[in-house]
Enzyme design. Structure first.
Site, short mmCIF file in Angstrom:
data_model
loop_
_atom_site.label_atom_id
_atom_site.label_comp_id
_atom_site.label_asym_id
_atom_site.label_seq_id
_atom_site.Cartn_x
_atom_site.Cartn_y
_atom_site.Cartn_z
N LYS A 23 -12.58 -85.90 -40.68
CA LYS A 23 -11.60 -86.99 -40.62
C LYS A 23 -11.15 -87.15 -39.17
CE LYS A 23 -7.20 -88.63 -42.32
NZ LYS A 23 -6.15 -88.49 -43.32
N LYS A 71 -14.54 -89.90 -42.66
CA LYS A 71 -13.52 -90.95 -42.58
C LYS A 71 -13.14 -91.21 -41.14
CE LYS A 71 -8.94 -91.97 -44.17
NZ LYS A 71 -7.69 -91.35 -44.42
C1 PBG Z 1 -3.09 -89.33 -45.34
C2 PBG Z 1 -4.18 -90.33 -45.43
C3 PBG Z 1 -4.47 -91.37 -44.55
C4 PBG Z 1 -5.50 -92.10 -45.15
C5 PBG Z 1 -5.81 -91.47 -46.35
N1 PBG Z 1 -5.00 -90.37 -46.50
C6 PBG Z 1 -3.83 -91.79 -43.27
C7 PBG Z 1 -3.76 -90.89 -42.12
O1 PBG Z 1 -4.39 -89.84 -42.06
O2 PBG Z 1 -3.01 -91.24 -41.21
C8 PBG Z 1 -6.10 -93.35 -44.59
C9 PBG Z 1 -6.66 -94.32 -45.59
C10 PBG Z 1 -6.95 -95.68 -45.05
O3 PBG Z 1 -6.77 -95.99 -43.86
O4 PBG Z 1 -7.37 -96.52 -45.87
N2 PBG Z 1 -3.29 -88.23 -44.61
#
Ligand code: PBG
Length: 334
Positions: free
Chosen positions: A204, A258
């Protein structure tokens, strides 16, 4: 690339022969997309019979639990196998210690129970990360200027346990703390939750494509600084393989990359290297980007929606989290 025999030259080879009609294109398609590939992320709010638009994600709504139950029933009828629940809780419940995250009756746990009761056959995924509960908007506990790793793990384990108790089938740690997969797996096993699937947000990235999501869960205004000390540097790819390898060794069943579209190279490397169930998250920013262009008439909305989803399959993903899940599933039924 396998090449049993070289292609004879033109006109013996005409690549267009198999492209001539839908039937022949379908026959030679190397990948397929179906509703079974989708995990549908939805945003939950308190109350009854109410929805709110997410301004930065046109067409996406936050919804109360009763409405979520109805929408999930529809999604199940369309063949979507799994939903991912994200809560937007009242500001007063967001604290520096994030206690609401392990309240067994918090919004997302109540939503999980209601959905599993009404639609037992759908998979319910919950996110493990503290940002929806954190007065400071971070995924971990903040101490001074630091997002403290080990203290965060203690909190994340408590959060995962209430989610498991509530009936979640998949737990998706999205926090990027080191060692959290192992800690959560051990705690789940010790508590008798041996069937819970861990879908680790393994690779991520510290990405600006999450902006609209943070609006959707109400974390944007809270966040101080950025998430670069725990989420990955967008310049790295080898590091993604190390992250995935660690999470698998700690007990992850499936892994996620991600964001999605700008990171298809990572999806491919992960799938080729580990051969494990690999998912991508088509993030809020990717959705917003396509929607904005479509709203201006610059892109054909339905076509780019499908093409963007095909890309994940081509990159080796087994499935994807996408805000387009319901719409794409409807289109695939036509
Ligand atoms: C929480 C989380 C996030 C997303 C999913 N879980 C945001 C982040 O890490 O700031 C992003 C999902 C999206 O942008 O559609 N940790």
């Amino acid at each position: 690339m396998t090449q049993a025999s070289p292609n004879p030259v033109f006109p013996r080879t005409r690549m267009r022969r198999t492209r001539q009609a839908t039937w022949s294109r379908t026959m030679v398609a190397e990948n397929t997309l179906s509703a079974a590939d989708f995990i549908w992320p939805i945003f939950i709010i308190e109350g009854e019979n109410r929805t709110e638009p997410v301004t930065s994600m046109p067409g996406v709504e936050r919804m109360t639990i009763d409405i979520a139950v109805r929408r999930v029933e529809e999604a199940t009828d369309l063949g979507i196998p799994c939903v991912a629940l994200f809560p937007n809780i009242d500001s007063s419940l967001r604290t520096p210690a994030c206690e609401e995250a392990w309240n067994p009756d918090n919004l997302v746990c109540r939503a999980t129970r209601a959905i599993k009761k009404a639609v037992p056959e759908i998979g319910v995924m919950e996110d493990v990360a503290l940002d929806p509960y954190n007065a400071l908007g971070h995924d971990g506990i903040v101490a001074g200027q630091t997002i403290v790793n080990d203290e965060s793990i203690t909190a994340l384990v408590k959060q995962a346990l209430v989610q498991a108790e509530a009936g979640a089938n998949i737990i998706g740690p999205s926090d990027m703390m080191d060692g959290r997969i192992g800690a959560i797996r051990d705690a789940l096993e010790a508590a008798g939750h041996s069937d819970i699937i861990l879908l680790s947000y393994a690779a991520k990235y510290a990405s600006a494509f999450y902006g609209p999501f943070r609006d959707a869960v109400g974390a944007s205004g809270k966040l101080t600084g950025d998430k670069k000390t725990y989420q990955m540097d967008p310049l790295n790819t080898d590091e993604a393989l190390r992250e995935v390898s660690l999470d698998l060794s700690e007990g992850a069943d499936m892994v996620m990359v991600k964001p999605g579209m700008p990171y298809l190279d990572i999806c491919r490397r992960v799938k080729d290297t580990f051969g494990v169930p690999t998912f991508a998250y088509q993030t809020s920013g990717e959705y917003a980007m396509l929607e904005a262009a479509a709203a201006n008439g610059w892109l054909d909305r339905e076509k780019v929606m499908m093409e963007s989803l095909y890309a994940f399959k081509r990159a080796g993903c087994d499935g994807m989290l996408t805000y387009y899940a319901v719409e794409a599933a409807k289109q695939l039924m036509r």
